[in-house]
Write a protein that holds these residues in place. Structure first.
Motif, PDB file in Angstrom:
ATOM      1  N   GLU A  53      98.658 -23.354  26.810  1.00  0.00           N
ATOM      2  CA  GLU A  53      98.040 -23.921  28.018  1.00  0.00           C
ATOM      3  C   GLU A  53      96.765 -23.180  28.422  1.00  0.00           C
ATOM      4  N   SER A  54      96.059 -22.649  27.434  1.00  0.00           N
ATOM      5  CA  SER A  54      94.826 -21.905  27.693  1.00  0.00           C
ATOM      6  C   SER A  54      93.611 -22.817  27.585  1.00  0.00           C
ATOM      7  N   GLY A  77     100.409 -34.123  27.859  1.00  0.00           N
ATOM      8  CA  GLY A  77     101.850 -34.038  27.685  1.00  0.00           C
ATOM      9  C   GLY A  77     102.424 -33.027  28.655  1.00  0.00           C
ATOM     10  N   ASN A  78     103.696 -32.763  28.541  1.00  0.00           N
ATOM     11  CA  ASN A  78     104.347 -31.853  29.488  1.00  0.00           C
ATOM     12  C   ASN A  78     103.864 -30.414  29.348  1.00  0.00           C
ATOM     13  N   HIS A  79     103.317 -30.043  28.195  1.00  0.00           N
ATOM     14  CA  HIS A  79     102.828 -28.672  28.003  1.00  0.00           C
ATOM     15  C   HIS A  79     101.373 -28.497  28.438  1.00  0.00           C
ATOM     16  N   ASP A  80     100.704 -29.573  28.794  1.00  0.00           N
ATOM     17  CA  ASP A  80      99.254 -29.518  28.977  1.00  0.00           C
ATOM     18  C   ASP A  80      98.815 -29.185  30.396  1.00  0.00           C
ATOM     19  N   GLN A  81      97.558 -28.717  30.480  1.00  0.00           N
ATOM     20  CA  GLN A  81      96.877 -28.468  31.741  1.00  0.00           C
ATOM     21  C   GLN A  81      95.757 -29.511  31.874  1.00  0.00           C
ATOM     22  N   PRO A  82      95.980 -30.587  32.642  1.00  0.00           N
ATOM     23  CA  PRO A  82      94.990 -31.670  32.704  1.00  0.00           C
ATOM     24  C   PRO A  82      93.603 -31.224  33.150  1.00  0.00           C
ATOM     25  N   GLU A  83      93.535 -30.218  34.028  1.00  0.00           N
ATOM     26  CA  GLU A  83      92.213 -29.793  34.496  1.00  0.00           C
ATOM     27  C   GLU A  83      91.410 -29.142  33.368  1.00  0.00           C
ATOM     28  N   PHE A  84      92.073 -28.415  32.470  1.00  0.00           N
ATOM     29  CA  PHE A  84      91.379 -27.841  31.318  1.00  0.00           C
ATOM     30  C   PHE A  84      90.952 -28.932  30.341  1.00  0.00           C
ATOM     31  N   MET A  85      91.818 -29.929  30.168  1.00  0.00           N
ATOM     32  CA  MET A  85      91.471 -31.054  29.299  1.00  0.00           C
ATOM     33  C   MET A  85      90.240 -31.782  29.824  1.00  0.00           C
TER      34      MET A  85
END
Length: 248
Positions: A53-54, A77-85
């Motif tokens: 999640e970096s 997905g559940n492991h993700d950080q939408p703001e970084f994406m």
């Protein structure tokens, strides 16, 4: 029109980091190289881009994905950080493919492994489906069906009954793609007079054991991706083919 689904890369900022059964960055590169040979018109990445999640893991992903010879889109997905994406590549909720339409459906529940639409996202989906009756493909992370693995079925889409009730009112939904399960899956679900093809996809990283009661890695299986060939049509009578490919 060739659509390729990739999913569940579980990348680390450290490209040498290992997962349970491989090195995610290496597997990611191998899958992308194979996808390029398929000559896709569009690539859909259905979540779990990152494991740690970096911000750096998403930057790595985008650098590699930008080498694809076609447009690509992703959802969390559940492991993700939408703001970084979103900082690396804006997320969209709809893709226009002329005679087809793709809806990118966010099912993430922050901090939880399971998925859920909730009332707000369900209302948004309802409006999208009412506004356009072209043949529609929905891409999402969490499975809206049981896949036969007890532990995985417990962390799928929690409000799936409401989801299917909504789709029963919109027979132009033809295909659903999901990630999360790290295995191939196919089901033809009958709803009223319509049939929806529901497809799961192998992960780009480790594969999960089909039918397992508890979490288990399938070490005999390989990373892969799904191909969906959509027939171009000016009518609602649309056809498609879909299959799985795996890397050596």
């Amino acid at each position: 029109m060739r659509v390729v689904q990739i999913t569940d890369a579980h990348l680390y900022a450290d490209t040498a980091a290992r997962s349970r059964a491989g090195i995610p960055w290496r597997q990611f590169q191998q899958v992308l190289s194979a996808v390029v040979t398929e000559k896709p018109d569009i690539v859909l990445f259905t979540g779990d881009v990152s494991q740690d999640e970096s911000a750096a893991s998403y930057a790595l992903a985008v650098e590699a994905l930008e080498q694809l010879p076609c447009p690509w889109y992703w959802l969390p997905g559940n492991h993700d950080q939408p703001e970084f994406m979103a900082a690396e590549r804006p997320m969209v909720d709809q893709v226009d493919l002329d005679s087809w339409r793709i809806l990118m459906l966010n099912t993430q529940v922050e901090g939880k492994p399971h998925g859920e639409l909730g009332s707000e996202r369900q209302d948004q989906l309802a409006e999208q489906l009412k506004s356009d009756d072209r043949p529609t493909l929905i891409a999402m992370h969490h499975p809206p069906v049981n896949v036969g693995a007890m532990w995985m079925d417990a962390i799928g889409l929690q409000d799936r009954d409401a989801f299917w009730e909504l789709l029963s009112q919109h027979p132009h939904v033809k295909i659903i793609l999901f990630g999360h399960v790290h295995q191939a899956y196919a089901e033809h679900r009958r709803i009223g007079e319509a049939t929806i093809d529901v497809y799961g996809c192998p992960a780009m990283a480790d594969q999960f054991m089909p039918g397992a009661e508890e979490f288990a890695i399938d070490e005999a299986s390989r990373p892969g991706y799904r191909i969906i060939d959509l027939a171009r049509s000016d009518t609602q009578e649309s056809e498609w083919q879909s299959w799985i490919e795996r890397i050596d």
